[in-house]
Design a protein around this motif. Structure first.
Motif, short mmCIF file in Angstrom:
data_model
loop_
_atom_site.label_atom_id
_atom_site.label_comp_id
_atom_site.label_asym_id
_atom_site.label_seq_id
_atom_site.Cartn_x
_atom_site.Cartn_y
_atom_site.Cartn_z
N LEU A 99 6.46 1.63 -2.40
CA LEU A 99 5.95 2.94 -2.79
C LEU A 99 7.03 3.69 -3.55
O LEU A 99 8.14 3.87 -3.05
CB LEU A 99 5.52 3.71 -1.55
N VAL A 119 -7.79 4.04 4.91
CA VAL A 119 -7.38 3.84 3.51
C VAL A 119 -8.64 3.68 2.65
O VAL A 119 -9.49 2.85 2.94
CB VAL A 119 -6.49 2.59 3.38
N ALA A 142 -0.55 8.69 -1.06
CA ALA A 142 0.10 7.40 -1.29
C ALA A 142 -0.96 6.45 -1.82
O ALA A 142 -2.10 6.49 -1.37
CB ALA A 142 0.68 6.85 0.01
N ALA A 143 -0.56 5.63 -2.80
CA ALA A 143 -1.54 4.74 -3.40
C ALA A 143 -0.91 3.41 -3.76
O ALA A 143 0.29 3.34 -4.06
CB ALA A 143 -2.14 5.37 -4.65
N SER A 195 3.69 4.29 4.62
CA SER A 195 3.53 5.72 4.32
C SER A 195 2.92 6.46 5.51
O SER A 195 2.04 5.95 6.19
CB SER A 195 2.64 5.89 3.10
N LEU A 222 1.06 0.31 2.18
CA LEU A 222 0.63 1.66 2.58
C LEU A 222 0.92 1.95 4.05
O LEU A 222 0.93 3.10 4.47
CB LEU A 222 -0.86 1.86 2.30
N ASP A 238 3.65 12.31 -4.93
CA ASP A 238 2.84 11.21 -4.41
C ASP A 238 3.58 9.90 -4.67
O ASP A 238 4.21 9.73 -5.72
CB ASP A 238 1.48 11.14 -5.13
N LYS A 284 -4.40 8.06 1.79
CA LYS A 284 -3.95 6.78 1.24
C LYS A 284 -5.11 6.09 0.53
O LYS A 284 -6.25 6.15 1.01
CB LYS A 284 -3.47 5.85 2.36
N GLN A 285 -4.79 5.42 -0.57
CA GLN A 285 -5.83 4.67 -1.26
C GLN A 285 -5.27 3.42 -1.93
O GLN A 285 -4.13 3.40 -2.37
CB GLN A 285 -6.57 5.50 -2.30
N SER A 292 1.49 9.36 4.97
CA SER A 292 0.48 10.23 4.37
C SER A 292 -0.90 9.96 4.98
O SER A 292 -1.23 8.82 5.33
CB SER A 292 0.42 9.99 2.86
#
Lengths: 297, 695
Positions: B151, B221, B95-96, B188, B185, B134, B193-194, B190
């Motif tokens: 997202l 993150v 996730a970004a 999410s 984020l 993603d 993450k970023q 996930s």
């Protein structure tokens, strides 16, 4: 008198003085006098001193005068001792802080000469490298001992080692059987087998042999701590080696080398002594006396 | 499985791997010669150990070289990437949050392309790094977040959003962007993450961000800063203020600052109006300094003058080279001076110095027309023709006069009191505080001077002349004033006593009331004789006639809300035309009009239709806030960002062709530097053991 250590010799001048000091120090440390032997010719009486052999007490004098006297005899025969000294180039070596091999060997030889003269034995001397460099025929006089020591003192090490050649020559030169003392590092160019062959030859001619193999401590253990370009003192052969890496194998090689002489000499009835240049001089002197005593019996 | 590096320049360190070999060669060359009795046995030992020796030496060399290589690789921050096969596809979706900086400093262009264009292209390229499953969120940000999405899986939608993002004239603040990123984020699940920030990495934006203000911070993150653009020399216009006017001319004071510390020679400062350049000047801008330039050009009266000041110098950021203005050309201002203590000689009159200062004989300013009247004039004259009335040493105010003044104020007129020795203190205490916003306690006879430090910096009056000139006048006495509730002291004496008080602003009463604690003549000091008196009184009239206040600013910064409150009555509708003839929305609330869409610098035109059908039209200028530090173009480094996000992982990469690769490494790869460090240490330990034992 305390015994002299090899390193102490460096501060003394004159080989004769060194020999005297070595021998006197050595004798002073012994419980019994080694210099008088058994003989049939009566010489004189001497008052008993503690340490004297009780078997030599004159019981008749004791019964007559109630005093303890020792009977002393004049020796019937003297011993012929030939000292063979190696003065080849390989003897000109010492590791840091130690006495050079040739100096140590010279001191051993001079001490034996002096000790032998005290016993009124006949002394012969032969210095060699790959040839005979100096030779003094056997004689029984103090002047001979002094001449031999002076000769030893003035012999610079040089040339290659050829022990076998000298032994071959000695076999022909020594007409009278006697004690042969070889002082050398035994680095014969033809290998130890050739040396051993001629040692046996000399022994077969009725000579009694004492071998003093003189080696430096680092020659035995290769106690050096950095890589060196090793250059031979006699043949200028060069090889790069790291002592740290080959030390183990080198020691094994040297053990094989010295062990060969030790084993073969034992088989042939030759007295073999390995001397490193840190050992006290009493070791060769004691070996000499033991051999001499055995010989006289 | 392949490798990549986050700090590839460290790979130059691989040259160090040759050191053990060189050392070996040098040590061989440098070996000393040792004379040895017999080399036969040494040779034999070497021969016997040669095989083992070679093996050990090779092993030692290998261990040393390998340890160095591993250390260099560790410092190069090796990323281990899994193969792009089925195994990778099975891994957990990432996730970004993509944050695109749209602050005006992103308009910086070192060669052709602006940093914003570069960042936008990189943003689109980065989109392809992420797999189909993603999820990616996007927003553009400056001071605030704009066009934020949740997202998304839909790449087309995200691509459209990115492509339609525009540069704004606002400043950078990473706070809003980071908050958006962390919050979005948070949804999410996930583990990968970023937050990817596409920015010019303006240090100013980072300085404005406090770690304590970041909400939903998550140390897991990764924050990846994709830096765009390169900083170059930059000068910009920080302010344009109306300067003292000349007859028939508009004057502006233009402040130009060099932000890069490099200066500029022969920079051209121009004034444009009506699409044409009216006047220009060539000047040198001192390195790191400020150039202040006054430019004038002729204009007809009673028009609203719109235009901009421009700077030509070829620097890397053109956005701050233009400063828009919308200023009314000075209209005639009729000023009424009520003389409460008239004398036969005009030189002794209360109003003589005021009149002279407002309309000097030499170079008469047609902008200000002073008229002198007796106090009775307050009841008889048509006050609506006056913009400002000065009441000089008027003994008292009758109720009728007070009522007229109240109406005058409601109509936008302004009153200034200069009380003197004739003032009836008790009579003034009965006057409404809306008209006279202070109470006179007593007369103080002590010597005093004005403390210019006390001048209210936000007051437009003090921006028009050099306030430090006010230090010169000496006073031998003054009236002790106590400000009424809501009133504020604009200027004070050194002992803290008020010198000038302004009454509080009231709703639906645009007029201002000001009270001095000294008379306008020389009775209590030499103020009228000092050079500062003239600019001060003119500035005072301009301040009051211009009616400058928060509610009537015609010049705002990008992102600020423009507000107008038409005096006529209820607002029926309002519309705004922005720069480039774009139609923008205007909100009407409580009889006020608000323009919130002021992201672009330029001239905006507000049109208001009142309930009665009357139409009003006004232009206002929106400019970038060059003085804020955004124009400095100073970039922050990874350590600065790490200091901000102490517990988080931060990577700084560059926008451009290599971005997608680098991003993929960070997102998909696993950094194995620590493992390499451990392996190198193990090898060094092994090398030590082998070297010591020599086997």
């Amino acid at each position: 008198m305390p015994s002299i250590k090899p390193v102490d010799l460096t501060s003394l001048r004159g080989l004769e003085l060194k020999a005297r000091l070595i021998v006197d120090g050595f004798l002073a440390g012994m419980h019994t006098s080694p210099l008088k032997g058994a003989s049939l010719d009566f010489a004189e009486h001497r008052e008993y001193a503690p340490g004297d052999d009780l078997r030599k007490l004159d019981w008749k004098v004791l019964g007559r005068k109630d005093k303890l006297f020792i009977r002393q005899y004049r020796e019937e025969s003297t011993l012929t001792a030939n000292i063979l000294l190696d003065i080849s180039g390989s003897m000109n070596y010492s590791s840091a802080g130690l006495v050079k091999k040739n100096e140590y060997a010279a001191a051993v030889a001079a001490s034996l000469v002096y000790l032998t003269s005290l016993q009124q034995d006949r002394i012969g001397f032969l210095a060699f490298s790959d040839k005979i460099e100096e030779m003094l025929p056997p004689r029984a006089s103090y002047g001979q001992a002094s001449a031999v020591i002076k000769t030893i003192e003035n012999l610079p090490p040089s040339g290659k080692t050829a022990v076998f050649r000298m032994l071959e020559a000695a076999g022909k030169l020594f007409k009278k059987r006697g004690l042969v003392i070889l002082i050398s590092d035994l680095y014969d160019s033809k290998g130890p087998e050739e040396t051993m062959k001629y040692l046996r030859y000399l022994a077969s001619k009725g000579n009694d042999l004492i071998i003093f193999q003189i080696l430096d401590r680092s020659e035995l253990g290769l106690e050096l701590d950095e890589p060196f370009l090793f250059e031979g003192l006699e043949d200028k052969d060069v090889i790069l080696a790291n002592p740290e890496l080959i030390r183990h194998e080198y020691r094994r090689v040297m053990e094989e080398f010295t062990g060969y002489f030790s084993k073969e000499c034992l088989k042939s009835g030759i007295d073999y002594r390995l001397l490193d240049n840190t050992l006290p001089f009493s070791v060769p002197l004691r070996a000499f006396l033991a051999r001499r005593e055995k010989l006289l019996k | 499985m392949n490798f990549s590096f986050l700090a590839p320049y460290m790979l130059f360190g691989l040259i160090l791997a040759g050191i053990p070999v060189v050392i070996h060669l040098i040590s061989v060359k440098k070996a000393k010669t040792l004379k040895f009795p017999e080399t036969r046995f040494v040779r034999l030992a070497v021969k016997r150990t040669q095989k083992k020796l070679k093996l050990i030496q090779l092993l030692l060399l290998l261990l040393r070289v390998l340890a160095i290589i591993l250390l260099v690789l560790a410092f190069s921050r090796v990323i281990l990437n899994p193969p792009k096969t089925g195994a990778a596809k099975k891994e957990e979706p990432a996730a970004a949050a993509f944050l695109l900086d749209s602050s005006y400093s992103m308009g910086c262009s070192a060669g052709g392309k602006t940093a914003f264009e570069e960042a936008k292209n990189s943003c689109l390229a980065a989109l392809k790094v992420f797999h189909e499953d993603d999820r990616v969120a996007f927003c553009s940000f400056s001071e605030t977040v704009k066009d934020g999405t949740g997202l998304e899986l839909d790449r087309e939608k995200l691509g459209t959003k990115i492509r339609s993002s525009n540069l704004t004239g606002k400043k950078t603040s990473f706070l809003s962007a980071l908050n958006f990123g962390y919050t979005v984020l948070k949804e999410s699940r996930s583990a990968n993450k970023q937050i990817v920030i596409f920015t010019d990495a303006a240090a100013h934006g980072l300085n404005m961000t406090s770690p304590s203000e970041i909400k939903d911070f998550d140390a897991d993150v990764k924050v990846i800063v994709a830096s765009a653009g390169a900083a170059g020399a930059n000068c910009g216009i920080t302010d344009v203020l109306p300067a003292a006017s000349l007859p028939g001319k508009a004057g502006f004071n233009i402040s130009v600052k060099d932000f890069s510390g490099k200066g500029a020679s022969s920079a051209e400062v121009s004034l444009y109006s009506g699409g044409e350049r009216k006047v220009f000047s060539k000047d040198d801008i001192p390195a790191g300094g400020v150039l202040s330039k006054n430019l004038f050009f002729g204009v007809p009266e009673n028009v609203q003058l719109v235009g901009y000041a421009g700077l030509s110098g070829g620097d890397c950021l053109i956005t701050d080279d233009r400063f828009y203005f919308a200023s009314s050309v000075k209209r005639k201002v009729n000023v009424l001076l009520i003389d409460g203590d008239p004398k036969l000689s005009q030189f002794n009159s209360e109003t003589f110095f005021l009149k002279t200062a407002l309309s000097p004989e030499v170079s008469k300013d047609p902008g200000i027309v002073p008229s002198v009247a007796a106090p009775a004039g307050l009841l008889t004259l048509d006050l609506s023709v006056f913009k400002v009335i000065f009441l000089c040493n008027v003994e008292e105010l009758s109720q009728a006069a007070e009522r007229r003044i109240e109406v005058f104020l409601q109509e936008g007129g302004n009153i200034v009191f200069f009380p003197g020795d004739r003032v009836n203190i008790s009579a003034y205490s009965a006057v409404s505080r809306n008209v006279f916003p202070a109470a006179i306690s007593k007369f103080s006879g002590s010597e005093n001077t004005i403390n210019p430090i006390t001048a209210q910096q936000d007051c437009g009056l003090f921006k028009r002349f050099d306030v430090f000139g006010l230090m010169k006048p000496k006073f031998f006495g003054n009236l002790d004033l106590i400000p009424a509730a809501g009133a504020k002291v604009l200027l004070a004496f050194r002992d803290g006593a008020p010198f000038l008080i302004e009454g509080g602003q009231r709703a639906n009463v645009p007029g201002r009331t000001l009270v001095f604690s000294v008379p306008a003549d020389r009775d209590l000091g030499d103020f009228p004789l000092k050079p500062v008196f003239l600019p001060f009184t003119k500035a005072l009239v301009e301040y009051l006639a211009g009616n400058e206040g928060a509610s009537s600013k015609s010049q705002i910064k990008c992102g600020e809300v423009f507000m107008r409150e038409p005096r006529g009555g209820r607002v029926k509708s309002a519309s705004v035309r922005g720069p480039g003839d774009s139609n923008l929305s205007a909100e009407v609330s409580d009889g006020k009009v608000f323009v919130k869409e002021t992201e672009e610098p330029g001239i905006y035109k507000l049109s208001v239709v009142e309930a009665g059908g009357a139409q009003l039209s006004e232009s206002f200028a929106v400019n970038v806030d060059a003085a804020s530090g955004e124009s400095a173009l100073e970039k922050f480094g990874p350590l600065d960002l790490k200091a901000l996000l102490k517990a988080g992982r931060v990577e700084l990469i560059k926008c451009g062709p290599g971005l997608a690769v680098e991003l993929e490494l960070i997102v998909r790869g696993r950094e194995i530097s620590s493992l390499l460090f451990l392996a190198a240490l193990f090898l060094l330990a092994l090398e030590g053991a082998v070297a010591v034992r020599k086997l």
